[in-house]
Design an enzyme around this catalytic site. Structure first.
Site, mmCIF file in Angstrom:
data_model
loop_
_atom_site.group_PDB
_atom_site.id
_atom_site.type_symbol
_atom_site.label_atom_id
_atom_site.label_comp_id
_atom_site.label_asym_id
_atom_site.label_seq_id
_atom_site.Cartn_x
_atom_site.Cartn_y
_atom_site.Cartn_z
ATOM 1 N N CYS B 64 132.841 81.048 73.515
ATOM 2 C CA CYS B 64 132.655 79.676 73.073
ATOM 3 C C CYS B 64 133.761 78.765 73.593
ATOM 4 O O CYS B 64 134.926 78.897 73.190
ATOM 5 C CB CYS B 64 132.598 79.664 71.541
ATOM 6 S SG CYS B 64 132.914 78.060 70.786
ATOM 7 N N CYS B 67 135.592 76.416 71.004
ATOM 8 C CA CYS B 67 136.460 77.184 70.109
ATOM 9 C C CYS B 67 137.870 77.274 70.674
ATOM 10 O O CYS B 67 138.863 77.261 69.935
ATOM 11 C CB CYS B 67 135.943 78.611 69.925
ATOM 12 S SG CYS B 67 134.307 78.709 69.173
#
Lengths: 503, 141
Positions: B64, B67
């Site tokens: 991700c 993230c």
């Protein structure tokens, strides 16, 4: 006693997940088992099946990476200042692709949760027609019972076991998309869609790539193809289309070793692979070294550990695939199968998904609609893409006789190729029609950029029984490649030159 | 309360794997004591649900992109609070059951937890001002 679930699906790929989620919509108690046996080199992946992890998705993304490379080369002609040559870094592409695939694994997990489908990461095998058992990663045995069971375990790439060193030193598509480091100089025997697509993008990102073919391109696929003659998918036995696609690849740098087949693979001191092969034309034995040998010799159904014999599910003795009827039922009541595992079906995601959904609707939704496998459109994502829908020319001749069909064809040049000074020699299309009465269109074949996008819309027309006169009445969108389909008028029968004229 | 009961269930699953070689904490020396990686369900029980201090739980994934931006940003702000709030990082691929339990669908998902209960939550990237407000609310309230 009573079974724990209304439906148990073995296999969390395109077909399995679609079936499970659809069944859950009807408020049924559904469970899915998914398990990925690591490939011989040890590659493994998450939930979602072949398409998501080692098929369509990573393949198309890497194909796009290669296309972007070509676009960068064209860009100069359009005024961009890009210093040539442009370089590609495998690890950056691989990381991005692998990250996206992992996000899809998670997305599928969440979807199952949201639809209240129970998920087990176990490798299941039948103990009786309503009972499947398996071991969790922690070694705990789990037993699942269900009223209905759908087998959707798909397939895995085959290894050519008769070639010494094939298993120890070669990889397959299962591994290619998960490599962290560049595969380097690659050899890929033999010629199936997978190997052409992979060889295509490997060449496109700048790697030294060689395709080895025993005979004519895609002939091997056709002979090994487990698609019944009646349901002949458009791209099998398409000698003409296969030749054009491979010709294009050759002109763009992919090497082709024709009429050759490998006999052994050995590892050299510097970790490179020495491949020895026989040249059937010259009768000689040749050898060369590569960093990677990528086997693409077909796929085998994943049934080994299912224990099908115990419950009596019949499989095709030659292919090993599960035999199903038009309602996807196997030889055992309440046991069904969908997707790549089934005999005589296309090995495609959309058909597996549709079949899975319709099966769930018939089981729990009081529907009686069967899956229609006719006129399934598809595309091979080689550097110059080949998209098609309906019958191949050969299949149409076989079914109706050459006197009863008319083949319209044309070579064309995409506008974008002109300024870029790109060779459009293999940009070609043909439409196979019935000759009599309304001249219904039986098949459409298109080689060119964005072939999948072009063919998708025409697939609807063919599904609705479109005719040649209707196609001629359809106005083209200008300037596009697709518009050339609406202008097809030169027949093969006439013998006239089908090459490009002006605008 | 529901989360606590759910966690009791989780504990019956085989969980405790070997401790990660690099230990439980991460980040700069300032963040070292206030940020840690959750190893498994029972670790979550001990250090998040049973924590006397409020805990910010950062559900993230290796794959991700956002993230990787939110994580360090949040860690920095948590470190500034000098122990008033702790930060637990949960990798959703390593702790899938936990993530599913807390209904994480997209990442990053950040939960504010106090006495074992979820008192606040957000999904996606936030800027420093928004994060500061989020943390302030958690300590203050």
């Amino acid at each position: 006693g009573k079974n724990e679930y209304d439906l148990l699906v073995i296999g969390g790929g395109s077909g399995g997940l679609a079936c499970a989620k659809e069944a859950a919509q009807f408020g049924r108690k559904v469970a899915v088992l998914d398990y990925v046996e690591p490939s011989p080199p040890g590659t493994t992946w998450g939930l979602g099946g072949t398409c998501v992890n080692v098929g369509c998705i990573p393949k198309k993304l890497m194909h796009q990476a290669a296309l972007l490379g070509s676009a960068l080369k064209d860009a100069q002609h359009y005024g961009w200042n890009i210093s040539q040559p442009v370089h590609h870094t495998w690890s950056v592409m691989a990381q991005s692709v692998q990250n996206y695939v992992k996000s899809l694994n998670w997305g599928h997990r969440v979807q199952l949760q949201e639809k209240k489908v129970k998920y087990f990461n176990i490798k299941g095998s039948f103990s009786d027609p309503h009972t499947v058992r398996g071991l969790t990663k922690a070694g705990k045995e789990t037993v699942v019972t269900a009223d209905n069971i759908v087998i959707a375990t798909g397939g895995r790439p085959k290894y050519p076991m008769h070639v010494a060193g094939a298993l120890e030193y070669g990889i397959t598509s299962d591994d290619l998309f998960w490599l962290k480091e560049s595969p380097g100089k690659t050899l890929t025997p033999f010629v199936f869609n997978v190997s052409l697509e992979c060889a295509g993008f490997l060449t496109g990102i700048g790697l030294d790539t060689t395709v080895m073919m025993r005979s004519v391109p895609l002939r091997g696929f056709d002979q090994a193809s487990h698609i019944s003659k009646e349901n002949q998918i458009c791209f099998t036995t398409q000698q003409q289309m296969a030749s054009l696609v491979t010709e294009h690849m050759e002109s763009y740098g992919t090497k082709f070793l024709k009429r050759c087949f490998p006999t052994k693979v050995e590892k050299l001191k510097d970790n490179r692979l020495q491949v020895t092969w026989k040249n059937a034309d010259l009768g000689t034995e040749e050898t060369d070294s590569f960093n990677t040998v990528l086997w693409a010799v077909g796929r085998a159904p994943d049934i080994k550990t299912l224990n099908l014999e115990t419950v009596g599910v019949k499989t095709n003795s030659e292919t090993g695939k599960i035999i199903v009827d038009a309602s996807e039922a196997t030889s055992v009541p309440h046991i069904y199968a969908v997707g790549d595992i089934t005999e005589g079906r296309p090995e495609l995601t959309p058909t597996a998904i549709a079949a899975g959904k319709l099966l769930a609707q018939r089981l729990f939704g009081r529907s009686s609609e069967l899956m229609d496998y006719d006129n399934v459109p598809t595309t091979v994502f080689t550097p110059l893409e080949y998209g098609c829908v309906g019958l191949s020319e050969e299949a149409a001749v076989q079914r109706h006789g050459s006197d009863n069909i008319e083949v319209y064809h044309a070579y064309y040049k995409p506008l974008e190729f002109t300024v870029a000074e790109r060779d459009a020699t293999q940009c070609y299309m043909k439409m196979v029609c019935l000759r009599e009465r309304e001249q219904r269109i039986l098949g459409l074949h298109f080689i060119g950029p964005n072939a999948g996008e072009v063919i998708q819309g025409f697939a609807l027309g063919i599904k609705c029984g479109a005719t040649y006169p209707q196609m001629m009445k359809t106005v083209g969108i200008h300037p596009t490649c697709a518009e050339e389909v609406t202008k097809l008028h030169i027949t093969k029968r006439s013998g006239l030159d089908a090459t490009v004229t002006g605008c | 309360m529901a989360q606590r009961l759910a966690l009791q269930r989780l504990l019956s699953l085989p969980t405790r794997g070997p401790l990660a070689a690099h230990g439980r904490a991460l980040g700069t020396s300032a963040g070292r004591r206030s940020t840690f990686n959750v190893q498994d369900g029972s670790d979550f029980q001990d250090r998040v649900l049973n924590s006397p201090k409020p805990v910010v739980v950062d559900f993230h994934a290796q794959w991700c992109g956002p993230c990787k931006i939110l994580g360090p940003r949040l860690e920095k702000l948590v470190a500034k609070l000098e122990g008033k709030v702790l930060m637990a990082k949960v990798d959703i691929d390593d702790n899938t059951d936990l993530a599913i339990e807390y209904e994480v669908s997209a990442v990053p998902t950040v939960l504010a937890m106090k006495n074992g209960d979820v008192v606040d939550k957000f999904v996606g990237i936030k800027d420093e001002d928004q994060l500061e407000a989020f943390l302030k609310k958690l300590i203050g309230a």
